[in-house]
Design a protein around this motif. Structure first.
Motif, PDB file in Angstrom:
ATOM      1  N   MET A   1       0.850  -1.192   0.000  1.00  0.00           N
ATOM      2  CA  MET A   1       0.000   0.000   0.000  1.00  0.00           C
ATOM      3  C   MET A   1       0.888   1.245   0.000  1.00  0.00           C
ATOM      4  N   ARG A   2       0.753   2.083  -1.029  1.00  0.00           N
ATOM      5  CA  ARG A   2       1.641   3.235  -1.184  1.00  0.00           C
ATOM      6  C   ARG A   2       1.226   4.430  -0.325  1.00  0.00           C
ATOM      7  N   LYS A   3      -0.034   4.433   0.094  1.00  0.00           N
ATOM      8  CA  LYS A   3      -0.538   5.589   0.841  1.00  0.00           C
ATOM      9  C   LYS A   3      -1.603   5.132   1.830  1.00  0.00           C
ATOM     10  N   PHE A   4      -1.518   5.619   3.052  1.00  0.00           N
ATOM     11  CA  PHE A   4      -2.519   5.258   4.055  1.00  0.00           C
ATOM     12  C   PHE A   4      -2.486   6.276   5.196  1.00  0.00           C
ATOM     13  N   LYS A   5      -3.653   6.518   5.781  1.00  0.00           N
ATOM     14  CA  LYS A   5      -3.727   7.416   6.938  1.00  0.00           C
ATOM     15  C   LYS A   5      -4.777   6.912   7.911  1.00  0.00           C
ATOM     16  N   ASP A  78      12.085   1.182  11.073  1.00  0.00           N
ATOM     17  CA  ASP A  78      12.633   1.575   9.783  1.00  0.00           C
ATOM     18  C   ASP A  78      11.430   1.913   8.905  1.00  0.00           C
ATOM     19  N   ARG A  79      11.664   2.227   7.649  1.00  0.00           N
ATOM     20  CA  ARG A  79      10.575   2.639   6.766  1.00  0.00           C
ATOM     21  C   ARG A  79       9.496   1.555   6.662  1.00  0.00           C
ATOM     22  N   ARG A  80       9.935   0.327   6.460  1.00  0.00           N
ATOM     23  CA  ARG A  80       8.980  -0.769   6.275  1.00  0.00           C
ATOM     24  C   ARG A  80       8.143  -0.992   7.534  1.00  0.00           C
ATOM     25  N   LYS A  81       8.795  -1.018   8.692  1.00  0.00           N
ATOM     26  CA  LYS A  81       8.090  -1.299   9.948  1.00  0.00           C
ATOM     27  C   LYS A  81       7.119  -0.177  10.297  1.00  0.00           C
ATOM     28  N   LEU A  82       7.529   1.057  10.054  1.00  0.00           N
ATOM     29  CA  LEU A  82       6.649   2.191  10.338  1.00  0.00           C
ATOM     30  C   LEU A  82       5.396   2.119   9.479  1.00  0.00           C
ATOM     31  N   CYS A  83       5.562   1.943   8.181  1.00  0.00           N
ATOM     32  CA  CYS A  83       4.418   1.924   7.269  1.00  0.00           C
ATOM     33  C   CYS A  83       3.526   0.702   7.505  1.00  0.00           C
ATOM     34  N   SER A 103      11.339  20.139  10.043  1.00  0.00           N
ATOM     35  CA  SER A 103      10.062  20.821  10.273  1.00  0.00           C
ATOM     36  C   SER A 103      10.063  21.671  11.536  1.00  0.00           C
ATOM     37  N   ARG A 104      11.136  21.603  12.320  1.00  0.00           N
ATOM     38  CA  ARG A 104      11.221  22.384  13.562  1.00  0.00           C
ATOM     39  C   ARG A 104      12.273  23.475  13.403  1.00  0.00           C
ATOM     40  N   ALA A 105      11.806  24.652  12.972  1.00  0.00           N
ATOM     41  CA  ALA A 105      12.717  25.760  12.706  1.00  0.00           C
ATOM     42  C   ALA A 105      13.425  26.254  13.964  1.00  0.00           C
ATOM     43  N   ASP A 106      12.829  26.024  15.131  1.00  0.00           N
ATOM     44  CA  ASP A 106      13.434  26.531  16.369  1.00  0.00           C
ATOM     45  C   ASP A 106      14.648  25.724  16.823  1.00  0.00           C
ATOM     46  N   THR A 107      14.771  24.480  16.330  1.00  0.00           N
ATOM     47  CA  THR A 107      15.870  23.618  16.781  1.00  0.00           C
ATOM     48  C   THR A 107      16.722  23.047  15.643  1.00  0.00           C
ATOM     49  N   TYR A 108      16.210  23.042  14.416  1.00  0.00           N
ATOM     50  CA  TYR A 108      16.891  22.394  13.292  1.00  0.00           C
ATOM     51  C   TYR A 108      18.293  22.989  13.075  1.00  0.00           C
ATOM     52  N   LYS A 109      19.300  22.125  13.172  1.00  0.00           N
ATOM     53  CA  LYS A 109      20.711  22.504  13.031  1.00  0.00           C
ATOM     54  C   LYS A 109      21.135  23.595  14.020  1.00  0.00           C
ATOM     55  N   TYR A 110      20.385  23.658  15.138  1.00  0.00           N
ATOM     56  CA  TYR A 110      20.685  24.677  16.145  1.00  0.00           C
ATOM     57  C   TYR A 110      20.890  24.069  17.526  1.00  0.00           C
ATOM     58  N   ARG A 111      20.010  23.129  17.916  1.00  0.00           N
ATOM     59  CA  ARG A 111      20.106  22.570  19.256  1.00  0.00           C
ATOM     60  C   ARG A 111      19.615  21.128  19.272  1.00  0.00           C
ATOM     61  N   HIS A 112      20.369  20.247  19.913  1.00  0.00           N
ATOM     62  CA  HIS A 112      19.934  18.865  20.101  1.00  0.00           C
ATOM     63  C   HIS A 112      18.838  18.844  21.160  1.00  0.00           C
ATOM     64  N   ASP A 113      17.732  18.193  20.844  1.00  0.00           N
ATOM     65  CA  ASP A 113      16.590  18.199  21.766  1.00  0.00           C
ATOM     66  C   ASP A 113      15.803  16.902  21.595  1.00  0.00           C
ATOM     67  N   PRO A 114      15.748  16.050  22.618  1.00  0.00           N
ATOM     68  CA  PRO A 114      14.948  14.816  22.519  1.00  0.00           C
ATOM     69  C   PRO A 114      13.473  15.155  22.485  1.00  0.00           C
ATOM     70  N   HIS A 115      12.735  14.468  21.638  1.00  0.00           N
ATOM     71  CA  HIS A 115      11.340  14.846  21.411  1.00  0.00           C
ATOM     72  C   HIS A 115      10.580  13.625  20.895  1.00  0.00           C
ATOM     73  N   TYR A 116       9.248  13.685  20.986  1.00  0.00           N
ATOM     74  CA  TYR A 116       8.402  12.616  20.446  1.00  0.00           C
ATOM     75  C   TYR A 116       7.364  13.196  19.490  1.00  0.00           C
ATOM     76  N   ILE A 117       7.154  12.457  18.405  1.00  0.00           N
ATOM     77  CA  ILE A 117       6.190  12.824  17.369  1.00  0.00           C
ATOM     78  C   ILE A 117       5.273  11.624  17.130  1.00  0.00           C
ATOM     79  N   LEU A 118       4.005  11.883  16.864  1.00  0.00           N
ATOM     80  CA  LEU A 118       3.093  10.791  16.518  1.00  0.00           C
ATOM     81  C   LEU A 118       2.988  10.670  15.000  1.00  0.00           C
ATOM     82  N   ALA A 119       3.303   9.496  14.467  1.00  0.00           N
ATOM     83  CA  ALA A 119       3.147   9.214  13.040  1.00  0.00           C
ATOM     84  C   ALA A 119       1.893   8.369  12.840  1.00  0.00           C
ATOM     85  N   TYR A 120       1.003   8.813  11.945  1.00  0.00           N
ATOM     86  CA  TYR A 120      -0.262   8.096  11.764  1.00  0.00           C
ATOM     87  C   TYR A 120      -0.680   7.978  10.295  1.00  0.00           C
ATOM     88  N   GLY A 121       0.191   8.383   9.382  1.00  0.00           N
ATOM     89  CA  GLY A 121      -0.113   8.260   7.958  1.00  0.00           C
ATOM     90  C   GLY A 121       1.156   8.380   7.130  1.00  0.00           C
TER      91      GLY A 121
END
Length: 313
Positions: A1-5, A78-83, A103-121
């Motif tokens: 499946m190439r696309k799913f949400k 990895d890509r396969r397991k996530l999808c 996607s995080r302009a406040d930290t990208y290439k500026y500061r290391h910061d542990p964080h969590y994101i929800l992936a659903y699609g």
């Protein structure tokens, strides 16, 4: 499946609750039509003497999710397991290092910061993934976004190598069956009244100590201000969590909890300014205002704890 949400995701953005991980856990459960309140009500702050506190889960996370008919699986992805998991209807909480997250302009290439994101699609043709995230640190306006799938996987990989340095970086949330808990009030039945009473008594003692410090013991205030600031931030967050619960939606209870949080906000502002500016002397007007708010907090706390102990909610 190439696309799913996965449909039905609802980002939690009422207020800043604990950490980014809990915001993502709430959003993941919303895919299964499980209300945020089950996570909120499970988080109880027990107050101790001398400005100590314990942010505690009434049920351990794994046990609570099982009682809600879900299972949490720790893993690396990895890509396969996530999808594969998303296609199976399992949202995935992904650990990332925000230094690598475009996607995080406040930290990208500026500061290391542990964080969590929800992936659903995902959309493999566009190399995109649907996620829940906010725009900057301490922002509670979590929302749905579309970001680079490859960049998400890179940020997760660097999370495991650097800021996290643990075997498992992700949490798969699976729906496994029917919930055992069907009413959020069932969760509070697992707290003894003696624990509630002890928490209230400790709070009374701490309020009395604060009053003395602000009125005539500024040296003690100076020596303890960092600890007091951390303590009051946690206590105020706890009352804001209570205010968000439907259990307090009646006109009578809603008025009490919102008066309590309003008074707590004023006191927290005074504590924050004292900590930030390092000024430990106050005008008579300032002292009187703080003393009045301490009295209000004491009054409304007594009512809230009494309501919880009596099991009226």
């Amino acid at each position: 499946m190439r696309k799913f949400k996965i449909e039905g995701v609802k980002p939690f953005k009422r207020f800043l609750f604990r950490t980014c991980y809990y915001h993502q856990l709430i959003s993941a459960l919303s895919c299964f039509d499980i209300d945020a309140e089950y996570i909120l009500v499970n988080a109880f702050t027990f107050i101790r003497d001398n400005f100590e506190y314990e942010d505690k889960d009434i049920y351990p996370e794994k046990e609570l999710l099982e009682k809600l008919g879900c299972k949490i699986v720790k893993c690396r992805i990895d890509r396969r397991k996530l999808c594969k998991n998303i296609a199976a209807g399992h949202p995935v909480i992904v650990g990332v290092d925000c230094y690598y997250l475009e996607s995080r302009a406040d930290t990208y290439k500026y500061r290391h910061d542990p964080h969590y994101i929800l992936a659903y699609g995902y959309d493999l043709d566009k190399d995109e993934v649907n996620v829940v995230d906010h725009d900057y640190v301490n922002d509670w306006a979590y929302k749905e976004k579309t970001i680079s799938l490859g960049n998400l996987l890179l940020s997760d990989k660097m999370f495991s190598r650097g800021v996290n340095n643990k075997r498992h970086t992700c949490r798969i949330i699976e729906k496994r069956g029917l919930p055992v808990i069907t009413d959020i009030r069932q969760i509070w039945q697992n707290i003894s009244k003696s624990e509630i009473v002890a928490s209230r008594e400790a709070s009374k003692n701490n309020l009395a100590k604060l009053r003395k410090m602000f009125y005539d013991d500024t040296e003690a205030l100076k020596n303890n201000i960092k600890k007091i600031h951390e303590y009051w931030t946690s206590v105020n967050r706890f009352y804001k969590t209570l205010a968000a619960l439907d259990m307090f939606e009646s006109e009578e209870y809603s008025a009490i909890i919102h008066k309590l949080t309003a008074a707590c906000d004023v006191l927290q502002s005074a504590i924050w300014k004292t900590n930030a500016k390092k000024i430990y002397t106050f005008t008579p007007e300032q002292t009187e205002k703080i003393g009045h708010k301490l009295s209000e907090i004491d009054e409304y706390e007594e009512k809230i704890y009494s309501i919880i102990c009596r099991g009226e909610l």
